[in-house]
Design an enzyme around this catalytic site. Sequence first.
Site, mmCIF file in Angstrom:
data_model
loop_
_atom_site.group_PDB
_atom_site.id
_atom_site.type_symbol
_atom_site.label_atom_id
_atom_site.label_comp_id
_atom_site.label_asym_id
_atom_site.label_seq_id
_atom_site.Cartn_x
_atom_site.Cartn_y
_atom_site.Cartn_z
ATOM 1 C CB THR A 1 15.627 -27.024 -1.531
ATOM 2 O OG1 THR A 1 14.705 -26.441 -0.356
ATOM 3 C CG2 THR A 1 14.917 -27.883 -2.314
ATOM 4 C CE LYS B 1 12.025 -26.965 1.349
ATOM 5 N NZ LYS B 1 10.987 -26.057 1.688
#
Length: 284
Positions: A98, A173
């Site tokens: 991420t 995400k």
Amino acid sequence: MTTKYAGFIGLGNIGRPMAQHLSDSDFPLMVFDSFPEAMASLVEAGAKAASNAAEIAQNCNYIGLCVRDDNDVNDLLYGDQGILENSSAGTLIAIHSTVTQASLLRWASDAAAKDIHLIDAPMTGGANGAEAGTLCYMVGGESTQIEQCRAYLNTSAAKIIHAGNLGAGIALKLCNNLITYSQFTAMSEATRLAEACGLSAEVLREVGKENGVINEQMYMFISNRNALAANGDQATIDKYMGPMGLLGEKDLNCALTTAADLQLSLPATEVIRDMINDVFIAKA
């Protein structure tokens, strides 16, 4: 003919089972982690341990990166011992971390200059999903590159969503994480209010389950956190929940940085970012 491996770097509680699924699916596997002990179980199962990222790059035509943040990915990609300097043309790199969208696009541009393909392939499902092989991947990139990596991702996936062009996977995400941490924060404060009014978390869950407001992930988060708070001291809570709170803060910073790059203000996200660590360690 020299064997080309599937490579995997970053063998934490999510990366290790992802790599294990690759090995179990008969892909020749080479792994690397900055903590050598993290490679032990995979080596016992037949994987080859690399001494650094350069060795991975020199021997692999597919490389998955599952490390903590932008800085970790930068360190692996660049420099004389970096992946970009040592990979062959046509190598495919999947970024599972991420990170910010701007970083992802910069890495992909630098990779393309060397005829190396880099896509974003973050996932949701956590450590349990990684162990079970039921992750949901959100991928961004050209269709041909997505198809090239599909067989690798399928080893640990229940679903692969092609979100769009390069950068769309990490954008999805970041949005998903924003919703998740907002839910955790709301669940924490709602539970505190309910208990202050003499209600139990169970009755709150009963109503929330009936009307769809509370999902199982939200309930398990608050149940596990409160069980730790009831049975241990603050040091115990900090040990087990603190790292997840810091990860949430990092993830929300990625969302806020990406929003700022797009000249978008997310004021509620700023508030949640500032308090998410306290939410995890039962101080908010």
